[in-house]
Design a protein around this motif. Sequence first.
Motif, PDB file in Angstrom:
ATOM      1  N   ASN A 137       8.654  10.971  50.216  1.00 23.57           N
ATOM      2  CA  ASN A 137       8.791   9.792  51.089  1.00 23.57           C
ATOM      3  C   ASN A 137       7.673   8.782  50.823  1.00 23.57           C
ATOM      4  N   LYS A 138       7.241   8.731  49.558  1.00 21.64           N
ATOM      5  CA  LYS A 138       6.065   7.946  49.202  1.00 21.64           C
ATOM      6  C   LYS A 138       6.298   7.108  47.949  1.00 21.64           C
ATOM      7  N   LEU A 139       5.788   5.894  47.957  1.00 22.33           N
ATOM      8  CA  LEU A 139       5.770   5.023  46.790  1.00 22.33           C
ATOM      9  C   LEU A 139       4.329   4.938  46.322  1.00 22.33           C
ATOM     10  N   ILE A 140       4.088   5.337  45.075  1.00 22.91           N
ATOM     11  CA  ILE A 140       2.718   5.524  44.608  1.00 22.91           C
ATOM     12  C   ILE A 140       2.515   4.844  43.258  1.00 22.91           C
ATOM     13  N   LYS A 141       1.387   4.173  43.096  1.00 26.19           N
ATOM     14  CA  LYS A 141       1.065   3.575  41.809  1.00 26.19           C
ATOM     15  C   LYS A 141       1.034   4.648  40.723  1.00 26.19           C
ATOM     16  N   LYS A 142       1.680   4.369  39.624  1.00 21.39           N
ATOM     17  CA  LYS A 142       1.772   5.341  38.539  1.00 21.39           C
ATOM     18  C   LYS A 142       0.396   5.743  38.019  1.00 21.39           C
ATOM     19  N   GLU A 143      -0.538   4.812  38.012  1.00 17.75           N
ATOM     20  CA  GLU A 143      -1.859   5.099  37.456  1.00 17.75           C
ATOM     21  C   GLU A 143      -2.591   6.199  38.233  1.00 17.75           C
ATOM     22  N   LEU A 144      -2.211   6.411  39.498  1.00 19.02           N
ATOM     23  CA  LEU A 144      -2.871   7.459  40.277  1.00 19.02           C
ATOM     24  C   LEU A 144      -2.490   8.857  39.801  1.00 19.02           C
ATOM     25  N   TYR A 145      -1.401   8.955  39.057  1.00 16.51           N
ATOM     26  CA  TYR A 145      -0.998  10.250  38.504  1.00 16.51           C
ATOM     27  C   TYR A 145      -1.808  10.631  37.264  1.00 16.51           C
ATOM     28  N   ASP A 146      -2.529   9.683  36.684  1.00 20.01           N
ATOM     29  CA  ASP A 146      -3.289   9.969  35.469  1.00 20.01           C
ATOM     30  C   ASP A 146      -4.305  11.081  35.720  1.00 20.01           C
ATOM     31  N   GLY A 147      -4.254  12.102  34.903  1.00 19.55           N
ATOM     32  CA  GLY A 147      -5.179  13.221  35.035  1.00 19.55           C
ATOM     33  C   GLY A 147      -4.756  14.271  36.043  1.00 19.55           C
TER      34      GLY A 147
END
Length: 221
Positions: free
Chosen positions: A160-170
């Motif tokens: 239920n979340k929209l998240i910047k892709k860059e936060l998935y890095d690492g």
Amino acid sequence: MKPTISVITPIYNVKRFVKKCVESLMSQTYEDVEYIFVNDASTDGSIDILKSIIERHPNKNVRILNHTENRGLPASRKTGFEVATGKYIFNCDGDDWVESTLLEKLYNAVKDQDIDYSYCDFYLSYEKTERYLKCPSFKTPDEALRKGYLCGMAKYNVWNKLIKKELYDGVVFPVEHRKGGEDLIMLGILSKAKSIAYVPEALYHYVKTNESAISEVFSEQ
């Protein structure tokens, strides 16, 4: 041109539910979206239903990726993430469905101030009824992490979340074939976020009538 949002949806033996799921995604009022469906070696005809619906929406940006063997939800999301090109990522489960305004409202909450992370309330959907689940409102990611997720006051599910892709890095996805524990990656993601937004409206329907869902069945995995 890269889309603003990438929606990643694993599909594995959800024949009863996939039609409603896919139709709800294809009906989104926000249109700058790529839809990535990951066929996790489904065997029940779910993919045929998926393809038949996609054919009715030739204007949509859709990709279907295929696993040659069943690898589990975390691996399926990782497969989708690796090819996603959107600025933001939204995760959906193949047996759930969403309101037509979900992406528009989550994106409207982040776009003006370039916020990292938005989330909304949701429904627990049963055969004949639904239960509204209200999420706490947090002013900062640190408050959400310390006073919400780590204290059990808020659910850190992925969907239920929209998240910047860059936060998935690492961020390391759970070990392949380990079917549970994927929601824990939300803690790592939130720890890197600098801003957060809450949409006080239930826009996601988490279906509780799928007896084969991971959350409904205990296994050693």
